[in-house]
Design an enzyme around this catalytic site. Structure first.
Site, PDB file in Angstrom:
ATOM      1  N   GLU A   1     -21.278 -26.195  -0.140  1.00  0.00           N
ATOM      2  CA  GLU A   1     -22.203 -25.193  -0.577  1.00  0.00           C
ATOM      3  C   GLU A   1     -21.808 -24.897  -1.937  1.00  0.00           C
ATOM      4  OE1 GLU A   1     -25.068 -24.119  -1.344  1.00  0.00           O
ATOM      5  OE2 GLU A   1     -26.195 -24.025  -0.021  1.00  0.00           O
TER       6      GLU A   1
ATOM      7  N   ASN B   1     -23.542 -15.132   0.040  1.00  0.00           N
ATOM      8  CA  ASN B   1     -23.800 -16.614  -0.131  1.00  0.00           C
ATOM      9  C   ASN B   1     -24.155 -16.869  -1.225  1.00  0.00           C
ATOM     10  OD1 ASN B   1     -25.803 -19.093   1.594  1.00  0.00           O
ATOM     11  ND2 ASN B   1     -26.971 -18.167   0.564  1.00  0.00           N
TER      12      ASN B   1
ATOM     13  N   ASN C   1     -30.228 -16.386  -2.605  1.00  0.00           N
ATOM     14  CA  ASN C   1     -29.933 -18.210  -3.136  1.00  0.00           C
ATOM     15  C   ASN C   1     -29.330 -18.656  -4.559  1.00  0.00           C
ATOM     16  OD1 ASN C   1     -28.799 -20.608  -1.560  1.00  0.00           O
ATOM     17  ND2 ASN C   1     -30.126 -20.416   0.030  1.00  0.00           N
TER      18      ASN C   1
ATOM     19  N   ARG D   1     -23.698 -11.441   5.269  1.00  0.00           N
ATOM     20  CA  ARG D   1     -22.010 -12.032   4.697  1.00  0.00           C
ATOM     21  C   ARG D   1     -22.884 -12.862   2.913  1.00  0.00           C
ATOM     22  NH1 ARG D   1     -23.163 -17.520   3.750  1.00  0.00           N
ATOM     23  NH2 ARG D   1     -24.734 -18.877   5.171  1.00  0.00           N
TER      24      ARG D   1
ATOM     25  N   ASP E   1     -31.992 -23.902  -1.711  1.00  0.00           N
ATOM     26  CA  ASP E   1     -31.422 -23.738  -1.408  1.00  0.00           C
ATOM     27  C   ASP E   1     -30.585 -23.865  -2.798  1.00  0.00           C
ATOM     28  OD1 ASP E   1     -28.659 -23.220  -0.213  1.00  0.00           O
ATOM     29  OD2 ASP E   1     -29.066 -24.191   1.398  1.00  0.00           O
TER      30      ASP E   1
END
Length: 291
Positions: free
Chosen positions: A10, A95, A146, A93, A196
């Protein structure tokens, strides 16, 4: 270009000063750096899932891991906590994250799955970490905060809440860092699956990685239309950024977590990092966190 597989690759960031691609493997709890010159991947392990990494003006990185902001010194591998957030939400958490045009670090949170496909809804938020280490909450009740980026004129902030299957635009005040007035830019088609990570190109168009859709799509935020699709050889495409010496190459991360054994056997490229050339458009350099 990177064969070393990531469970959840990522947040790719091109680091000009190192001539390298920096990224995270969230589920392996690692910040990684790949050199296209040596083809080597170096990594630093951290003590929690790390959702995003960004460059610091003074060298090293700012990261969002677990539910805290921290600095990472690459040479010593030291992680220094700046601030803890959401301590009342142990299942959350951080991102994706990115630095704005004035050197502030925007990053958002999400609830982890408690079972495959099961997660508490609207537990996430979007935060901004200022250079003086103060933090404000920009958005609340998000599912999976995101992809994010800013328009070339710095008047618009783009953001993805993945479970809305859409890209939204907000008015953005470059002086205060505040965002307001959300409006829909693009709703993903069924075959594009879930949005995403995201980045902007030098023509002001958005590129969105489609997780489980095996592609990146290019969207015109002015018209709300998709104008290009680039398919990739694995389904779980997670994020994208421009890089290389003139920012004409696109780097795309992927994941193998979330694929069952039968699918993995058919997906030899799952978790690798790809380079797309010949797009005919360039990106712009990453902003640096101003502290």
């Amino acid at each position: 270009v990177v064969k070393e597989k990531n469970r959840m690759g990522e947040c790719p960031v091109w680091e000009e000063r190192e001539n390298a691609l920096v990224y995270v493997d969230i589920n392996s709890q690692k910040v990684c750096r790949w050199s296209p010159v040596t083809n080597e991947v170096q990594s630093v392990s951290v003590d929690a899932r790390v959702g995003s990494v960004a460059l610091r003006q003074c060298g090293g990185y700012v990261i969002a891991l677990g539910t805290r902001f921290a600095f990472l010194d690459w040479d010593t591998q030291a992680v220094t906590t700046i601030l803890e957030l959401e301590q009342d939400k142990p299942n959350n958490r951080f991102n994706d994250g990115k630095v704005d045009p004035k050197g502030r670090f925007f990053a958002g949170t999400m609830a982890e799955e408690t079972a495959p496909g099961v997660r508490a809804r609207r537990q996430g938020a979007l935060y901004t970490l200022f250079p003086d280490h103060s933090v404000i909450k920009q958005l609340d009740q998000l599912d999976i905060s995101n992809g994010l980026d800013w328009s070339l004129d710095h008047r618009t902030f783009f953001h993805i809440d993945s479970l809305s299957y859409a890209v939204h635009a907000f008015s953005y005040d470059v002086h205060t860092g505040k965002i307001a007035c959300p409006k829909l830019v693009y709703h993903l088609e069924k075959e594009e699956q879930m949005p995403d990570g995201m980045c902007i190109d030098a023509e002001g168009k958005l590129w969105v990685a489609c997780i489980d859709g095996g592609r990146v799509i290019r969207i015109d935020p002015e018209t709300g239309k998709r104008i290009q699709t680039v398919r990739l050889p694995t389904p779980r495409i997670t994020s994208c950024c421009f890089g290389g010496k003139d920012y004409s190459e696109m780097y795309v991360t992927s994941a193998y977590d979330g694929l069952d054994e039968a699918t993995l056997a058919k997906e030899p490229h799952a978790g690798e990092i790809f380079k797309i050339t010949g797009l005919g458009v360039k990106g712009i350099p990453q902003n640096l966190y101003a502290a």
